[in-house]
Scaffold this motif. Structure first.
Motif, PDB file in Angstrom:
ATOM      1  N   ASP A 307       0.849  -1.309   0.053  1.00  0.00           N
ATOM      2  CA  ASP A 307       0.039   0.111   0.083  1.00  0.00           C
ATOM      3  C   ASP A 307       0.882   1.386  -0.249  1.00  0.00           C
ATOM      4  N   PHE A 308       2.002   1.020   0.815  1.00  0.00           N
ATOM      5  CA  PHE A 308       2.751   2.300   0.668  1.00  0.00           C
ATOM      6  C   PHE A 308       3.393   2.886  -0.697  1.00  0.00           C
ATOM      7  N   ASP A 314       1.635   8.615  -5.617  1.00  0.00           N
ATOM      8  CA  ASP A 314       0.812   9.781  -5.650  1.00  0.00           C
ATOM      9  C   ASP A 314       1.823  11.023  -5.522  1.00  0.00           C
ATOM     10  N   ILE A 315       2.730  10.897  -4.667  1.00  0.00           N
ATOM     11  CA  ILE A 315       3.642  11.867  -4.282  1.00  0.00           C
ATOM     12  C   ILE A 315       4.419  11.909  -5.485  1.00  0.00           C
ATOM     13  N   ASP A 316       5.031  10.816  -6.103  1.00  0.00           N
ATOM     14  CA  ASP A 316       5.833  11.048  -7.128  1.00  0.00           C
ATOM     15  C   ASP A 316       5.126  11.427  -8.385  1.00  0.00           C
ATOM     16  N   VAL A 372       0.886   9.217   7.062  1.00  0.00           N
ATOM     17  CA  VAL A 372       1.329   9.291   8.215  1.00  0.00           C
ATOM     18  C   VAL A 372       0.106   8.726   9.107  1.00  0.00           C
ATOM     19  N   ASP A 373      -1.080   9.391   8.905  1.00  0.00           N
ATOM     20  CA  ASP A 373      -2.270   8.921   9.297  1.00  0.00           C
ATOM     21  C   ASP A 373      -2.731   7.266   8.994  1.00  0.00           C
ATOM     22  N   TRP A 374      -2.479   7.163   7.751  1.00  0.00           N
ATOM     23  CA  TRP A 374      -2.903   5.536   7.412  1.00  0.00           C
ATOM     24  C   TRP A 374      -1.909   4.816   8.087  1.00  0.00           C
ATOM     25  N   LEU A 375      -0.612   4.848   8.345  1.00  0.00           N
ATOM     26  CA  LEU A 375       0.334   4.035   9.054  1.00  0.00           C
ATOM     27  C   LEU A 375       0.060   3.935  10.494  1.00  0.00           C
ATOM     28  N   VAL A 376      -0.325   5.053  11.094  1.00  0.00           N
ATOM     29  CA  VAL A 376      -0.611   4.993  12.550  1.00  0.00           C
ATOM     30  C   VAL A 376      -2.028   4.379  12.698  1.00  0.00           C
ATOM     31  N   ASP A 377      -2.662   4.435  12.072  1.00  0.00           N
ATOM     32  CA  ASP A 377      -4.221   3.590  12.221  1.00  0.00           C
ATOM     33  C   ASP A 377      -4.030   2.163  11.848  1.00  0.00           C
TER      34      ASP A 377
END
Length: 578
Positions: A307-308, A314-316, A372-377
């Protein structure tokens, strides 16, 4: 000492038996067997040094004391209608009738009876005594016995308490002889045979074999021995005494002396082999639990990395779009008609930042925030899944009863599962989402700053990207100015424009690579740390299960070898007695 009456071959069998039972004792210690079971084996080993023990058991109103008096030929045991034996009484030979207290619950009675010269008779509390510890005393003494005479009453044969007690005796592999006392109260031979058949059928079902059964009248037997020979035939005691005499002659006594501790050893070996299998089955589920948690963690990490990659793409794309705008900017501005604008460096740089860089840093910062939110959740959900799995394992274990062993293994295992479950729950309860997100975002920002070779300080991620992009813009607009100052020809300017595009591609590509590498490194580290934290939290449980698994494999092999040695020794003893 038994060795005084043993031949050389019998003494060799005795030494071999000691060796095997000592080996079993060590195995039980390592297996953390229940203390009472270890003590039973210890008493059986000690039994090899004692005289032959004839243990009398039964309910208090079965006429047990009267039977002992008839056997000895004098009133050495107290008789009564209420429980009179509140302790173990060991009858030994002595010149006079005497009683002395050896321990609080153990009295020694001496009497000048020939049967006691080489045999000790043990009188035990009734199996249905009101004081329950009396029964416990009896149950502890049975493993030391060589022959158990179980006395039941003709008026109440084979009661429930007698059944329960005989089941305990059966568990120790003891030779049992059943005495039906008080047959003088029955009406004729037919009634005696009915009672005998009833006891025989129940004993066979309960014990798994058919014991010797002797209907007797202890009251008539004692009367006969004390001067009334007319009562002897009616007492039916002669058949029992003949059996005891034949069984307890020197060869028979030695065989029983050797076989009884062997029976205890076999019973304990079988019992703990079954306990090993039960534990192994339980540990199999534990190993499955650990493997499942490990699969969950590995799958969790693999899913996150997959998923990462989608999210970092998207950033790329944001940077690729910036690069595309840069090319369009050069096509629009690096023309002869825009020569005056080209000479204004600050205007060119400002235009570059507005039209090319634009809001790319803000978009990147927003995407990284979502990352960040995705990884924390995801991290929190993974902890919840592991905690739920351990809680379910704990519940399943509580619903299971494994063997008859509730010792250290179960205590340690339960404590570790509870401890791991509490630690996992503590992580969830103390999970501060904002704090976790802030720390992860700070880590990403610092990683990008280090990759861009700028000091992060109070700068946000977007500001750092802006610095990197602006540096690229300054470098590219420098090329533009150099191109203008070098030549304004129709042929020179297009070549310089292509060079600017290439430089733009290289500079933005550098920003893309540094940003991607920095975010990859930071997030991969966080994903790895998350899995390591989960693995570390269950490490005590995991180490215990793996150590116990190895211990069980060793114990199972050892018990198998001991069982084979016990069987071989029994065959040798039986062969010698044949």
């Amino acid at each position: 000492m038994l060795t005084r009456i043993l031949s050389g071959a019998e003494d060799e069998l005795l030494r071999e038996e000691r060796r095997i039972l000592a080996k079993l004792r060590s195995a039980l210690v390592r297996f953390d067997a229940a203390p009472e079971q270890q003590q039973a084996l210890e008493r059986s080993i000690e039994q090899l040094d004692e005289l032959f023990l004839l243990v009398i058991v039964g309910e208090f109103n079965s006429g047990k004391s009267a039977f002992i008096n008839a056997l000895v030929g004098s009133k050495v045991a107290e008789e009564g209608v209420t429980p009179t034996t509140a302790q173990i009484n060991v009858l030994q030979y002595g010149d006079t009738l005497d009683r002395r207290v050896r321990e609080a619950n153990l009295h020694v009675i001496t009497a000048p009876a020939e049967i006691l010269r080489e045999i000790h008779i043990v009188d035990t509390p009734g199996t249905n005594a009101i004081i329950r510890e009396h029964e416990a005393i009896t149950a502890e003494f049975v493993p030391r016995s060589d022959l158990v005479l179980f006395v039941t009453s003709a008026d109440r044969p084979f009661t429930e308490t007698e059944r329960a007690f005989l089941e305990q005796v059966r568990g120790w592999g003891k030779k049992v002889v059943i005495v039906i006392n008080k047959v003088d109260i029955l009406e004729g031979e037919q009634q005696i045979e009915e009672i005998r058949t009833f006891v025989a059928d129940n004993a066979r079902t309960l014990l798994g074999f058919s014991p010797e059964i002797f209907p007797v009248s202890s009251r008539l037997a004692l009367r006969a021995k004390q001067g009334d020979p007319s009562a002897w035939a009616a007492s039916r005691f002669e058949a029992l005494e003949r059996y005891i005499q034949e069984t307890l002659d020197s060869p028979g006594r030695v065989r029983l002396k050797l076989l009884n501790p062997l029976g205890v050893g076999v019973a304990l070996t079988d019992r703990h082999a079954a306990a090993v299998r039960d534990r192994a089955a339980l540990l199999k589920d534990d190993f499955a639990t650990l493997d499942e948690v490990e699969r969950q963690v590995a799958m969790y990490q693999a899913d996150l990395m997959r998923d990462f990659e989608f999210r970092i793409a998207d950033i790329d794309r944001i940077l690729l779009e910036m690069e595309k705008r840069g090319h369009e900017f050069f096509d629009d501005n690096m023309r002869i008609g825009r020569v005056m604008d080209l000479l204004n460096r600050s205007r060119m740089q400002q235009g570059f930042e507005q039209h090319v860089v634009a809001d790319a840093p803000q978009q990147i910062e927003r995407k990284v925030g979502e990352l960040v939110d995705w990884l924390v959740d995801a991290d929190l959900r993974q902890w919840q899944d592991v905690t739920k799995h351990l809680a379910e394992r704990r519940r399943q274990y509580q619903d299971r009863i494994v063997g008859d062993d509730s010792g250290r293994f179960h205590y340690d295992r339960t404590r570790l599962i509870d401890s791991v479950g509490r630690e996992s729950q503590k992580v969830i309860d103390s999970f501060d989402r904002r704090k976790e997100a802030r720390e992860l975002a700070d880590g990403a920002r610092n990683a990008v700053a280090a990759a861009a070779a700028v000091g992060a300080g109070a700068l946000g991620l977007g500001a750092i990207v802006t610095v990197a992009a602006t540096t690229a813009a300054a470098d590219v607009t420098g090329i533009i100015m150099a191109s203008v100052l070098a030549a304004l020809g129709f042929f020179i300017l297009p070549a310089k424009r292509e060079k600017a595009k290439e430089e733009m591609r290289r500079k933005v590509g550098g920003v893309r690579a540094r940003l991607s590498d920095a975010l990859h490194a930071q997030f991969e580290q966080e994903i790895r740390k998350s899995g390591e934290r989960i693995r570390e939290s269950i490490a005590p449980y995991s180490r215990f299960i793996r150590a116990e698994g190895e211990k069980l494999r060793t114990t199972e092999q050892e018990l198998r070898e001991i069982g084979a040695e016990l069987a071989s020794l029994r065959a040798r003893i039986d062969k010698r007695a044949a």
